[in-house]
Enzyme design. Structure first.
Site, PDB file in Angstrom:
ATOM      1  N   CYS A 157       3.467   8.776   0.641  1.00 19.40           N
ATOM      2  CA  CYS A 157       3.954   7.895   1.706  1.00 19.40           C
ATOM      3  C   CYS A 157       4.173   6.518   1.089  1.00 19.40           C
ATOM      4  O   CYS A 157       3.228   5.899   0.593  1.00 19.40           O
ATOM      5  CB  CYS A 157       2.937   7.825   2.839  1.00 19.40           C
ATOM      6  N   GLY A 201       6.651  -1.548   6.382  1.00 14.81           N
ATOM      7  CA  GLY A 201       8.035  -2.022   6.445  1.00 14.81           C
ATOM      8  C   GLY A 201       8.973  -1.115   7.206  1.00 14.81           C
ATOM      9  O   GLY A 201       8.659   0.033   7.511  1.00 14.81           O
ATOM     10  N   GLU A 202      10.142  -1.665   7.543  1.00 16.01           N
ATOM     11  CA  GLU A 202      11.208  -0.926   8.230  1.00 16.01           C
ATOM     12  C   GLU A 202      12.253  -0.573   7.174  1.00 16.01           C
ATOM     13  O   GLU A 202      13.008  -1.444   6.715  1.00 16.01           O
ATOM     14  CB  GLU A 202      11.797  -1.796   9.351  1.00 16.01           C
ATOM     15  N   CYS A 221       6.076  -6.467   7.538  1.00 16.75           N
ATOM     16  CA  CYS A 221       7.162  -5.860   8.314  1.00 16.75           C
ATOM     17  C   CYS A 221       7.610  -6.827   9.405  1.00 16.75           C
ATOM     18  O   CYS A 221       6.771  -7.414  10.085  1.00 16.75           O
ATOM     19  CB  CYS A 221       6.689  -4.551   8.941  1.00 16.75           C
ATOM     20  N   CYS A 252       5.603  -4.219  15.727  1.00 20.15           N
ATOM     21  CA  CYS A 252       5.083  -3.275  16.730  1.00 20.15           C
ATOM     22  C   CYS A 252       3.621  -3.638  17.036  1.00 20.15           C
ATOM     23  O   CYS A 252       2.834  -3.844  16.104  1.00 20.15           O
ATOM     24  CB  CYS A 252       5.163  -1.851  16.212  1.00 20.15           C
ATOM     25  N   GLU A 280       0.831  -1.202   0.000  1.00 17.97           N
ATOM     26  CA  GLU A 280       0.000   0.000   0.000  1.00 17.97           C
ATOM     27  C   GLU A 280       0.864   1.251   0.000  1.00 17.97           C
ATOM     28  O   GLU A 280       1.941   1.279   0.590  1.00 17.97           O
ATOM     29  CB  GLU A 280      -0.913  -0.023   1.227  1.00 17.97           C
ATOM     30  N   CYS A 303       0.530  -1.731  15.414  1.00 17.78           N
ATOM     31  CA  CYS A 303       0.559  -1.460  13.974  1.00 17.78           C
ATOM     32  C   CYS A 303      -0.039  -2.614  13.186  1.00 17.78           C
ATOM     33  O   CYS A 303       0.358  -3.773  13.354  1.00 17.78           O
ATOM     34  CB  CYS A 303       2.007  -1.212  13.534  1.00 17.78           C
ATOM     35  N   CYS A 308      -1.658   6.603  10.186  1.00 13.91           N
ATOM     36  CA  CYS A 308      -0.552   5.978  10.889  1.00 13.91           C
ATOM     37  C   CYS A 308      -0.945   4.650  11.537  1.00 13.91           C
ATOM     38  O   CYS A 308      -1.902   4.588  12.294  1.00 13.91           O
ATOM     39  CB  CYS A 308      -0.070   6.953  11.955  1.00 13.91           C
TER      40      CYS A 308
HETATM   41  S1  SF4 Z   1       5.514  -0.732   9.701  1.00 14.30           S
HETATM   42 FE1  SF4 Z   1       6.577   0.560  11.202  1.00 14.30          FE
HETATM   43  S2  SF4 Z   1       5.158   0.706  12.960  1.00 14.30           S
HETATM   44 FE2  SF4 Z   1       4.508  -1.039  11.688  1.00 14.30          FE
HETATM   45  S3  SF4 Z   1       5.526  -2.856  12.585  1.00 14.30           S
HETATM   46 FE3  SF4 Z   1       6.856  -2.075  10.945  1.00 14.30          FE
HETATM   47  S4  SF4 Z   1       8.283  -0.663  11.998  1.00 14.30           S
HETATM   48 FE4  SF4 Z   1       6.555  -1.020  13.405  1.00 14.30          FE
END
Ligand code: SF4
Length: 347
Positions: free
Chosen positions: A101, A154-155, A108, A112, A87, A115, A333
């Protein structure tokens, strides 16, 4: 077939060999201009266009869905060549600025707990063309996007090589030419990645999602914090500032009743000591079914946000508060994966 959208002009020259280099530069420009196919490239002969379309493809992804929020936010579902779906979100602020964005991974690995993307698990890193194409797809909706936030799924610091390649293409003055100063990368705090960013760039704005500076609570909320403990993270940020001379943003997704305690406020104040940092407070956007310690997560109350902000401001810390955007399309977010943007900064 090889995909061309993720190649720099120099790589295109090699890939298109024996075509002369000026042809590669023409094709690079056409991709930046949003050519849908080789057929659009009117300064190439018909024979050449046909030949190229037999050997190469311009893009590897496609827009698989679109959701529009009344506030102007647009969320795209983008289908990748292996069937994965990611996305990307287009955000518009009240002053008419457009921000893309974009995602760097399918799913990911950071996990977290607040999230949606983290709850989906990790599929794979995106390639440079898959990152570039998100920007191109969003630009096909709004041509004058001036900012990018790397805060989607993702990170990013766990896929820095492909991201770097993609940003080199997006910022290349021979093509899209976006200014690096208009790009913000948001990380969950990968120590090695921040040090690599300090040493080798790219030179962009850095935001780190701290959530809380209480070490035990942070490790519960952001499991990736166990391998990247707060003291090492702070040292890496100081190293980054020494090398890059840039102010950083510390982000805190505020979860009602969880990380809005006095301890969280004091720990945040303490963490900012010795750093040139602003704090961005982000009220958590509801995602159904998300729990912490067996209790449903909830949005922070207005009073919780105000108190956090007031106490930081009293200590001379610059505080910004996130606009709420894109909630009806789950483009806000932490909501991607239904579509999760974890962070948004407005310039
Ligand atoms: S996308 Fe960002 S907030 Fe979500 S799990 Fe991954 S690092 Fe954490």
């Amino acid at each position: 077939m090889p995909v061309l959208s993720g190649l720099s002009p120099e790589e295109l020259v090699k890939t298109l060999d024996p075509l002369p280099p000026f042809r590669a530069r023409q094709i690079f420009k056409w991709i930046a201009r949003g050519a849908a196919s080789f057929n659009d490239m009117t300064d190439l002969s018909r024979d050449l266009r046909e030949e190229l379309s037999k050997r190469f493809t311009l893009y590897g992804s496609n827009i698989a869905g679109r959701l529009d929020d009344p506030d102007g936010t647009v969320k795209l579902k983008i289908g990748l060549s292996d069937g994965a779906v990611i996305e990307s979100v287009l955000l518009r602020d009240g002053e008419g600025r457009q921000t893309a964005c974009i995602s760097t991974q399918a799913g990911c690995p950071a996990g977290c707990v607040f999230c949606k993307t983290g709850s989906l698990g990790f599929l794979r890193n995106l390639t440079s063309d898959e990152i570039v194409e998100q920007f191109l797809h969003l630009r096909s909706i709004i041509p004058n996007i001036a900012n990018i936030v790397i805060m989607g799924m993702g990170e990013p610091l766990l896929n820095l090589g492909e991201l770097r390649k993609a940003l080199d293409i997006i910022t290349d003055p021979r093509g899209l030419g976006l200014s690096k100063r208009r790009i913000t990368l948001s990380s969950s705090g990968i120590v090695a990645g921040i040090r690599e960013l300090a040493d080798a760039g790219p030179d962009l704005r850095l935001a780190v999602s701290l959530t809380t500076a209480d070490p035990a609570l942070r490790e519960e909320l952001m499991p990736i914090g166990r391998a990247n403990p707060l003291p090492a993270l702070k040292e890496a940020l100081q190293y980054y500032q020494k090398k890059r001379g840039r102010r950083i943003t510390l982000e805190a997704v505020l979860l009602g009743g969880v990380n809005t305690r006095d301890e969280d406020i004091s720990a945040m104040i303490e963490f900012t000591r010795g750093l040139d940092a602003a704090v961005n407070l982000i009220p958590w956007n509801p995602v159904e079914g998300m729990t912490f310690r067996g209790i449903a997560l909830r949005e922070p109350e207005t009073g919780e946000i105000a108190r956090f902000s007031r106490e930081l401001t009293r200590r001379g810390i610059t505080v910004t508060r996130r606009f709420r955007k894109g909630r009806s399309v789950s483009g806000a977010c932490g909501q991607l994966g239904e579509l999760g943007v974890n962070i948004v900064i407005f310039f």
